[in-house]
Design a protein around this motif. Structure first.
Motif, PDB file in Angstrom:
ATOM      1  N   LEU A 129       0.826  -1.193   0.000  1.00 48.48           N
ATOM      2  CA  LEU A 129       0.000   0.000   0.000  1.00 48.48           C
ATOM      3  C   LEU A 129       0.863   1.246   0.000  1.00 48.48           C
ATOM      4  CD1 LEU A 129      -2.770  -0.967   2.588  1.00 48.48           C
ATOM      5  CD2 LEU A 129      -2.987  -0.794   0.103  1.00 48.48           C
ATOM      6  N   PRO A 130       0.277   2.358  -0.429  1.00 45.74           N
ATOM      7  CA  PRO A 130       0.990   3.624  -0.297  1.00 45.74           C
ATOM      8  C   PRO A 130       1.126   3.965   1.192  1.00 45.74           C
ATOM      9  CG  PRO A 130      -1.169   3.939  -1.338  1.00 45.74           C
ATOM     10  CD  PRO A 130      -1.025   2.490  -1.049  1.00 45.74           C
ATOM     11  N   PRO A 131       1.885   5.020   1.522  1.00 51.27           N
ATOM     12  CA  PRO A 131       1.972   5.422   2.930  1.00 51.27           C
ATOM     13  C   PRO A 131       0.571   5.553   3.519  1.00 51.27           C
ATOM     14  CG  PRO A 131       3.467   6.728   1.602  1.00 51.27           C
ATOM     15  CD  PRO A 131       2.622   5.911   0.640  1.00 51.27           C
ATOM     16  N   ALA A 132       0.457   5.266   4.800  1.00 49.06           N
ATOM     17  CA  ALA A 132      -0.862   5.217   5.433  1.00 49.06           C
ATOM     18  C   ALA A 132      -0.864   5.977   6.747  1.00 49.06           C
ATOM     19  CB  ALA A 132      -1.262   3.765   5.671  1.00 49.06           C
ATOM     20  N   GLU A 133      -2.060   6.213   7.234  1.00 48.51           N
ATOM     21  CA  GLU A 133      -2.270   6.798   8.546  1.00 48.51           C
ATOM     22  C   GLU A 133      -3.542   6.195   9.116  1.00 48.51           C
ATOM     23  OE1 GLU A 133      -2.289  10.896   7.318  1.00 48.51           O
ATOM     24  OE2 GLU A 133      -4.467  10.928   7.135  1.00 48.51           O
ATOM     25  N   ASP A 135     -17.477  -1.204  -1.994  1.00 47.47           N
ATOM     26  CA  ASP A 135     -17.121   0.180  -2.254  1.00 47.47           C
ATOM     27  C   ASP A 135     -15.824   0.508  -1.533  1.00 47.47           C
ATOM     28  OD1 ASP A 135     -19.437   0.541  -3.710  1.00 47.47           O
ATOM     29  OD2 ASP A 135     -20.562   1.345  -2.024  1.00 47.47           O
ATOM     30  N   LEU A 136     -15.069   1.438  -2.104  1.00 45.90           N
ATOM     31  CA  LEU A 136     -13.797   1.856  -1.546  1.00 45.90           C
ATOM     32  C   LEU A 136     -13.727   3.374  -1.647  1.00 45.90           C
ATOM     33  CD1 LEU A 136     -11.009   0.916  -0.478  1.00 45.90           C
ATOM     34  CD2 LEU A 136     -10.286   0.738  -2.854  1.00 45.90           C
ATOM     35  N   GLY A 137     -13.542   4.036  -0.518  1.00 47.19           N
ATOM     36  CA  GLY A 137     -13.475   5.485  -0.506  1.00 47.19           C
ATOM     37  C   GLY A 137     -12.176   5.996  -1.119  1.00 47.19           C
ATOM     38  N   LEU A 138     -12.257   7.132  -1.769  1.00 42.94           N
ATOM     39  CA  LEU A 138     -11.099   7.822  -2.332  1.00 42.94           C
ATOM     40  C   LEU A 138     -11.264   9.292  -2.020  1.00 42.94           C
ATOM     41  CD1 LEU A 138      -8.578   8.013  -4.238  1.00 42.94           C
ATOM     42  CD2 LEU A 138     -10.229   8.350  -6.111  1.00 42.94           C
ATOM     43  N   TYR A 139     -10.218   9.905  -1.436  1.00 48.49           N
ATOM     44  CA  TYR A 139     -10.367  11.331  -1.153  1.00 48.49           C
ATOM     45  C   TYR A 139      -9.068  12.095  -1.266  1.00 48.49           C
ATOM     46  CZ  TYR A 139      -8.737  11.326   3.797  1.00 48.49           C
ATOM     47  OH  TYR A 139      -8.010  11.257   4.946  1.00 48.49           O
ATOM     48  N   GLU A 140      -9.255  13.385  -1.500  1.00 45.50           N
ATOM     49  CA  GLU A 140      -8.174  14.370  -1.512  1.00 45.50           C
ATOM     50  C   GLU A 140      -8.271  15.135  -0.200  1.00 45.50           C
ATOM     51  OE1 GLU A 140      -7.247  18.578  -3.762  1.00 45.50           O
ATOM     52  OE2 GLU A 140      -8.229  16.995  -4.933  1.00 45.50           O
ATOM     53  N   PRO A 141      -7.365  14.887   0.729  1.00 38.55           N
ATOM     54  CA  PRO A 141      -7.484  15.517   2.040  1.00 38.55           C
ATOM     55  C   PRO A 141      -7.134  17.002   2.017  1.00 38.55           C
ATOM     56  CG  PRO A 141      -5.463  14.249   1.922  1.00 38.55           C
ATOM     57  CD  PRO A 141      -6.204  14.002   0.632  1.00 38.55           C
ATOM     58  N   ARG A 142      -7.811  17.731   2.887  1.00 39.29           N
ATOM     59  CA  ARG A 142      -7.460  19.123   3.146  1.00 39.29           C
ATOM     60  C   ARG A 142      -6.759  19.234   4.501  1.00 39.29           C
ATOM     61  NH1 ARG A 142     -13.126  21.273   1.118  1.00 39.29           N
ATOM     62  NH2 ARG A 142     -12.623  21.567  -1.087  1.00 39.29           N
ATOM     63  N   HIS A 143      -6.811  18.155   5.268  1.00 38.21           N
ATOM     64  CA  HIS A 143      -6.183  18.144   6.589  1.00 38.21           C
ATOM     65  C   HIS A 143      -4.691  17.800   6.448  1.00 38.21           C
ATOM     66  CE1 HIS A 143      -6.017  13.740   6.487  1.00 38.21           C
ATOM     67  NE2 HIS A 143      -7.284  13.756   6.085  1.00 38.21           N
ATOM     68  N   PRO A 144      -3.886  18.141   7.449  1.00 38.00           N
ATOM     69  CA  PRO A 144      -2.484  17.723   7.409  1.00 38.00           C
ATOM     70  C   PRO A 144      -2.417  16.189   7.329  1.00 38.00           C
ATOM     71  CG  PRO A 144      -2.860  19.285   9.198  1.00 38.00           C
ATOM     72  CD  PRO A 144      -4.209  18.899   8.648  1.00 38.00           C
ATOM     73  N   LYS A 145      -1.410  15.677   6.629  1.00 36.70           N
ATOM     74  CA  LYS A 145      -1.273  14.230   6.444  1.00 36.70           C
ATOM     75  C   LYS A 145      -0.228  13.671   7.395  1.00 36.70           C
ATOM     76  CE  LYS A 145      -1.100  15.483   2.223  1.00 36.70           C
ATOM     77  NZ  LYS A 145      -1.026  15.943   0.934  1.00 36.70           N
ATOM     78  N   ALA A 146      -0.665  12.751   8.249  1.00 35.53           N
ATOM     79  CA  ALA A 146       0.239  12.164   9.231  1.00 35.53           C
ATOM     80  C   ALA A 146       1.345  11.361   8.570  1.00 35.53           C
ATOM     81  CB  ALA A 146      -0.550  11.279  10.203  1.00 35.53           C
ATOM     82  N   TYR A 147       1.106  10.778   7.402  1.00 32.73           N
ATOM     83  CA  TYR A 147       2.144   9.962   6.770  1.00 32.73           C
ATOM     84  C   TYR A 147       3.297  10.790   6.239  1.00 32.73           C
ATOM     85  CZ  TYR A 147      -0.129  10.875   2.221  1.00 32.73           C
ATOM     86  OH  TYR A 147      -0.678  11.457   1.113  1.00 32.73           O
ATOM     87  N   GLU A 148       3.176  12.109   6.279  1.00 28.79           N
ATOM     88  CA  GLU A 148       4.273  12.974   5.865  1.00 28.79           C
ATOM     89  C   GLU A 148       5.207  13.326   7.037  1.00 28.79           C
ATOM     90  OE1 GLU A 148       2.263  15.205   2.059  1.00 28.79           O
ATOM     91  OE2 GLU A 148       2.226  16.254   3.982  1.00 28.79           O
ATOM     92  N   LEU A 149       4.892  12.824   8.232  1.00 29.41           N
ATOM     93  CA  LEU A 149       5.737  13.106   9.412  1.00 29.41           C
ATOM     94  C   LEU A 149       7.110  12.484   9.238  1.00 29.41           C
ATOM     95  CD1 LEU A 149       3.179  12.467  12.271  1.00 29.41           C
ATOM     96  CD2 LEU A 149       3.975  14.660  11.435  1.00 29.41           C
TER      97      LEU A 149
END
Length: 116
Positions: free
Chosen positions: A41-45, A102-116
């Protein structure tokens, strides 16, 4: 101590959903034997939301440009159960998997924890 997480999607047509993740989403994978594919999987949170009654678990894929991703997936024949909607915290849509889930897909506007 903990080195990773393993996500399980239950499906009415596991072979079709595995092929979708392999061929359409293009996720690298290993064959654990007998065609039992496990995908990188891609980076996750993970987030913990309050719930009334029994809790439930959900999986969402994240992207940087939901409209561009929807267009690319639509060109590959992907069906969407829900169109893109503005949820405030991000832009959300729902991919219809070949197995019926079904599988959700979204473009977050919140800070992304996986970028820590």
């Amino acid at each position: 101590m903990i080195t990773g997480a393993h996500v399980i999607l239950y499906s009415n047509d596991a072979d079709a959903d595995r092929a979708f993740i392999r061929d359409v989403l293009g996720y690298p994978h290993i064959d654990a034997g007998g065609g039992w594919l496990i995908f990188k999987l891609p980076p996750a949170e993970v987030a913990v939301h309050p719930a009334e009654g029994e809790g439930r678990h959900e999986l969402y894929l994240m992207c940087d440009d939901v409209h561009g991703t929807v267009a690319e997936l639509t060109d590959k024949g992907v069906e969407f159960a829900q169109p893109v909607t503005d949820q405030g915290w991000g832009l959300l849509c729902t991919i219809r998997l070949p197995g019926g889930g079904d599988l959700g897909l979204y473009e977050p506007r919140h800070p992304k924890a996986y970028e820590l």
